[in-house]
Design an enzyme around this catalytic site. Structure first.
Site, PDB file in Angstrom:
ATOM      1  N   THR A   2       3.196  -3.631 -13.350  1.00  0.00           N
ATOM      2  CA  THR A   2       2.087  -2.895 -12.767  1.00  0.00           C
ATOM      3  C   THR A   2       1.812  -1.718 -13.680  1.00  0.00           C
ATOM      4  O   THR A   2       2.690  -1.313 -14.441  1.00  0.00           O
ATOM      5  CB  THR A   2       2.479  -2.350 -11.368  1.00  0.00           C
ATOM      6  N   GLY A  18      -0.512  -8.635  -3.913  1.00  0.00           N
ATOM      7  CA  GLY A  18       0.671  -7.785  -3.924  1.00  0.00           C
ATOM      8  C   GLY A  18       0.406  -6.393  -3.380  1.00  0.00           C
ATOM      9  O   GLY A  18      -0.582  -6.137  -2.694  1.00  0.00           O
ATOM     10  N   THR A  20       5.462   0.796  -8.019  1.00  0.00           N
ATOM     11  CA  THR A  20       5.614  -0.403  -8.838  1.00  0.00           C
ATOM     12  C   THR A  20       6.921  -1.095  -8.468  1.00  0.00           C
ATOM     13  O   THR A  20       7.815  -0.491  -7.874  1.00  0.00           O
ATOM     14  CB  THR A  20       5.603  -0.043 -10.342  1.00  0.00           C
TER      15      THR A  20
END
Length: 315
Positions: free
Chosen positions: A180, A210, A231
């Protein structure tokens, strides 16, 4: 002469397991992180707002093929790119998010447009694409997003656990191959902002969404507390509502930014369940970079002369 108010920008390029690819491209990753910080800080230094700063930083990472967002996005089980992104403004909790988008060069800019120019907060798939076309968001052909590294990772994953996309289950969704990018910022006016963007996980089920585009999970910003970008393993971040939980601990329990980040990432999250990392900044310009994984790509720059970049844990 009045003292200038603090400014700060922090970026991350994903938290998770170590890899040979990271070691082989360490210099490139460090340069990419530095470029993202510089892009965001330049906006702040010239009097720009925090929203524009986090967008500038994240766009730099989306354009860098080393990072799993934008151009370097992972390939899903069909060998295609699906991207998610979100952005949030701390003054009024306005936000914009997009999910399952394709061909958009900078998903974070589309998320920002949703926040600023529509009555909605979340657009997905073809609806988001149609909106992008109407406002002339820059687009690229599918080939632009497929890097050699991500194609190799996709091919290897398919060989190891070959399955059709409609049969991918929990094991594939939780695969420890993720990435990410994100940024948080504080501007001269005390405005906080957060942004997160991702290309998802290798060989993910088509349509999987996600944490990155979910407000309160992938990012959160509130001027009275903090701005957070998260993340790691998306399903784990969603389960623990990571970003909002940090803000809530500061607001309701009076914790400092660092204390709240450590409480959520290191104490409330079971490391056996997966990787979690966060970057944060509060209204005073204090910053936090906390993760439970082997590494988290990160960089920061503040008017208090604090600056640097790291990939692994501090020695």
């Amino acid at each position: 002469m009045a003292k200038k108010k603090p400014i700060a920008i922090i970026v991350h390029g994903g938290a998770g397991p170590d890899s040979d690819h990271i070691h082989e491209n360490r210099k490139g990753y460090e340069q990419g992180l530095q470029a993202a910080v510089d892009a965001g800080y330049e906006k702040l230094e010239k009097g720009g707002n925090a929203v524009d700063a986090v967008e500038a930083a994240v766009k730099t990472l989306e354009d860098n093929p080393l990072f799993n967002a934008g151009r370097g996005s992972a390939l899903n089980a069909n060998g295609e790119v699906e991207m998610d992104a979100a952005i949030m403004r701390g003054s009024d909790q306005s936000s914009g998010a997009v999910a399952l988008i394709r061909n958009i060069r900078n998903p974070i800019s589309l998320a920002k447009a949703v926040m600023l120019n529509t009555k909605y907060r979340f657009l997905g798939d073809m609806g988001a694409l149609e909106y992008a076309k109407k406002i002339d968001i820059r687009m690229e052909p599918s080939s632009y997003f497929i890097t050699e590294h991500q194609f190799d990772a996709f091919s290897k994953k398919r060989e190891e656990e070959f399955t059709s996309s409609d049969r991918i289950g929990k094991e594939q969704l939780n695969a420890r191959m993720h990435g990410t990018v994100g940024a948080v910022a504080l501007d001269r006016d005390g405005l906080l902002a957060a942004a997160t963007s991702t290309g998802g996980t290798e060989n993910k089920k088509m349509g999987r969404i996600g944490d990155s585009c979910i407000i309160g999970v992938g990012c959160y910003a509130k001027n009275q507390t903090c701005a957070i970008s998260g993340t790691g393993d998306g399903e784990l971040l969603i389960k623990n509502i990571i970003a909002y939980d940090i803000s809530a601990l500061m607001e309701y329990k009076g914790m400092s930014l660092q204390q709240a980040c450590e409480e959520v990432v290191l104490k409330r999250t079971n490391p056996d369940e997966g990787d979690v990392g966060v970057i944060g900044v509060d209204k005073e310009g204090n910053i936090a970079l906390v993760f439970n994984s082997e590494r988290m790509h990160r960089a920061w720059k503040t008017s208090g002369r604090s600056h640097g970049f790291r990939i692994y844990k501090d020695k």
